[in-house]
Design an enzyme around this catalytic site. Structure first.
Site, PDB file in Angstrom:
ATOM      1  N   GLY A 223     -12.024   3.763  56.515  1.00  0.00           N
ATOM      2  CA  GLY A 223     -10.654   3.650  57.020  1.00  0.00           C
ATOM      3  C   GLY A 223     -10.509   3.885  58.508  1.00  0.00           C
ATOM      4  O   GLY A 223      -9.425   4.228  58.979  1.00  0.00           O
TER       5      GLY A 223
ATOM      6  N   THR B 169      -9.512   2.886  61.830  1.00  0.00           N
ATOM      7  CA  THR B 169      -8.688   1.781  62.341  1.00  0.00           C
ATOM      8  C   THR B 169      -8.813   1.625  63.850  1.00  0.00           C
ATOM      9  O   THR B 169      -8.572   0.544  64.381  1.00  0.00           O
ATOM     10  CB  THR B 169      -7.203   1.986  61.978  1.00  0.00           C
TER      11      THR B 169
ATOM     12  N   HIS C  10     -12.952   9.497  67.236  1.00  0.00           N
ATOM     13  CA  HIS C  10     -11.878  10.491  67.254  1.00  0.00           C
ATOM     14  C   HIS C  10     -11.997  11.409  66.058  1.00  0.00           C
ATOM     15  O   HIS C  10     -12.424  10.995  64.977  1.00  0.00           O
ATOM     16  CB  HIS C  10     -10.495   9.820  67.272  1.00  0.00           C
TER      17      HIS C  10
ATOM     18  N   ASP D 286      -1.032  12.830  66.774  1.00  0.00           N
ATOM     19  CA  ASP D 286      -1.076  11.562  66.050  1.00  0.00           C
ATOM     20  C   ASP D 286       0.342  11.017  65.901  1.00  0.00           C
ATOM     21  O   ASP D 286       1.286  11.751  65.603  1.00  0.00           O
ATOM     22  CB  ASP D 286      -1.722  11.756  64.673  1.00  0.00           C
TER      23      ASP D 286
ATOM     24  N   CYS E 178      -8.784   4.271  74.944  1.00  0.00           N
ATOM     25  CA  CYS E 178      -9.109   4.259  76.375  1.00  0.00           C
ATOM     26  C   CYS E 178      -7.825   4.102  77.187  1.00  0.00           C
ATOM     27  O   CYS E 178      -7.663   4.735  78.237  1.00  0.00           O
ATOM     28  CB  CYS E 178     -10.101   3.142  76.704  1.00  0.00           C
TER      29      CYS E 178
ATOM     30  N   HIS F 206     -12.690   3.859  68.596  1.00  0.00           N
ATOM     31  CA  HIS F 206     -13.053   4.810  69.656  1.00  0.00           C
ATOM     32  C   HIS F 206     -13.155   6.151  68.929  1.00  0.00           C
ATOM     33  O   HIS F 206     -12.178   6.591  68.305  1.00  0.00           O
ATOM     34  CB  HIS F 206     -11.966   4.823  70.743  1.00  0.00           C
TER      35      HIS F 206
ATOM     36  N   HIS G 124      -9.732  13.982  63.720  1.00  0.00           N
ATOM     37  CA  HIS G 124      -8.396  14.418  63.331  1.00  0.00           C
ATOM     38  C   HIS G 124      -8.447  15.926  63.106  1.00  0.00           C
ATOM     39  O   HIS G 124      -9.239  16.397  62.283  1.00  0.00           O
ATOM     40  CB  HIS G 124      -7.967  13.759  62.015  1.00  0.00           C
TER      41      HIS G 124
ATOM     42  N   ASN H  69     -13.236   9.461  60.403  1.00  0.00           N
ATOM     43  CA  ASN H  69     -13.444   8.247  59.617  1.00  0.00           C
ATOM     44  C   ASN H  69     -14.391   7.345  60.406  1.00  0.00           C
ATOM     45  O   ASN H  69     -14.118   7.032  61.567  1.00  0.00           O
ATOM     46  CB  ASN H  69     -12.106   7.544  59.374  1.00  0.00           C
TER      47      ASN H  69
HETATM   48  P1  AMP Z   1      -8.341   6.338  61.926  1.00  0.00           P
HETATM   49  O1  AMP Z   1      -7.587   5.683  60.807  1.00  0.00           O
HETATM   50  O2  AMP Z   1      -9.262   7.452  61.490  1.00  0.00           O
HETATM   51  O3  AMP Z   1      -9.039   5.325  62.806  1.00  0.00           O
HETATM   52  O4  AMP Z   1      -7.256   7.080  62.816  1.00  0.00           O
HETATM   53  C1  AMP Z   1      -6.494   6.442  63.779  1.00  0.00           C
HETATM   54  C2  AMP Z   1      -5.291   7.286  63.987  1.00  0.00           C
HETATM   55  O5  AMP Z   1      -4.683   6.916  65.217  1.00  0.00           O
HETATM   56  C3  AMP Z   1      -4.225   7.147  62.902  1.00  0.00           C
HETATM   57  O6  AMP Z   1      -3.994   8.414  62.297  1.00  0.00           O
HETATM   58  C4  AMP Z   1      -2.987   6.644  63.666  1.00  0.00           C
HETATM   59  O7  AMP Z   1      -1.787   7.182  63.188  1.00  0.00           O
HETATM   60  C5  AMP Z   1      -3.296   7.100  65.074  1.00  0.00           C
HETATM   61  N1  AMP Z   1      -2.658   6.325  66.138  1.00  0.00           N
HETATM   62  C6  AMP Z   1      -2.615   4.974  66.271  1.00  0.00           C
HETATM   63  N2  AMP Z   1      -1.964   4.625  67.394  1.00  0.00           N
HETATM   64  C7  AMP Z   1      -1.592   5.794  67.991  1.00  0.00           C
HETATM   65  C8  AMP Z   1      -0.886   6.110  69.201  1.00  0.00           C
HETATM   66  N3  AMP Z   1      -0.429   5.150  70.028  1.00  0.00           N
HETATM   67  N4  AMP Z   1      -0.668   7.419  69.484  1.00  0.00           N
HETATM   68  C9  AMP Z   1      -1.119   8.385  68.661  1.00  0.00           C
HETATM   69  N5  AMP Z   1      -1.819   8.150  67.526  1.00  0.00           N
HETATM   70  C10 AMP Z   1      -2.034   6.872  67.195  1.00  0.00           C
HETATM   71 ZN    ZN Z   2     -12.139   3.413  73.985  1.00  0.00          ZN
END
Ligand code: AMP
Ligand code: ZN
Length: 112
Positions: free
Chosen positions: A91, A93, A98, A29, A6, A96, A100, A85
């Protein structure tokens, strides 16, 4: 709300933007796992794929339209992978929703 994505959408945290419209935001990413690695997210805060229902699923269809458009722009003519994910076990993390969009190399299956 303390949500990283956000904050990226509203510009509080910088990002490498690839695409934006009224519904979605796409950016590179920060830790790319492929030559092209772009995250496509709804502007609406949806926690995960487990929260998708009839009230918010239209944005998911739109995300896939945007993914196809970006894939063309990125020259991913040989194919690409779209990954979501959902939850800790998978996994996720950032809580929100998203997707890939990854391309530019070969991918193994079911992982890698
Ligand atoms: P997930 O593990 O599926 O939740 O993917 C989260 C993704 O967000 C990971 O691939 C991280 O490398 C990416 N990520 C985390 N912080 C940032 C950021 N500030 N800008 C761009 N990507 C990010
Ligand atoms: Zn959000």
């Amino acid at each position: 709300m303390d949500c990283l994505f956000c904050k990226i959408i509203n510009g509080e945290i910088p990002s490498n933007k690839v695409y934006e419209d009224e519904l979605v935001y796409a950016f590179r990413d920060i830790e790319p796992q492929a030559p092209t690695h772009i995250l496509i997210i709804p502007k609406q805060h949806i926690k995960s794929a487990a929260e998708i229902d009839e009230s918010n699923s239209a944005v998911v269809a739109h995300i896939f339209e945007v993914a196809a458009k970006i894939a063309k722009q990125e020259g991913l003519d040989d194919g690409f992978r779209i990954v979501n994910n959902c939850g800790d076990i998978a996994g996720q993390t950032v809580k929100h929703l998203h997707f890939h969009l990854m391309g530019g190399r070969e991918f193994g299956w079911p992982a890698g």
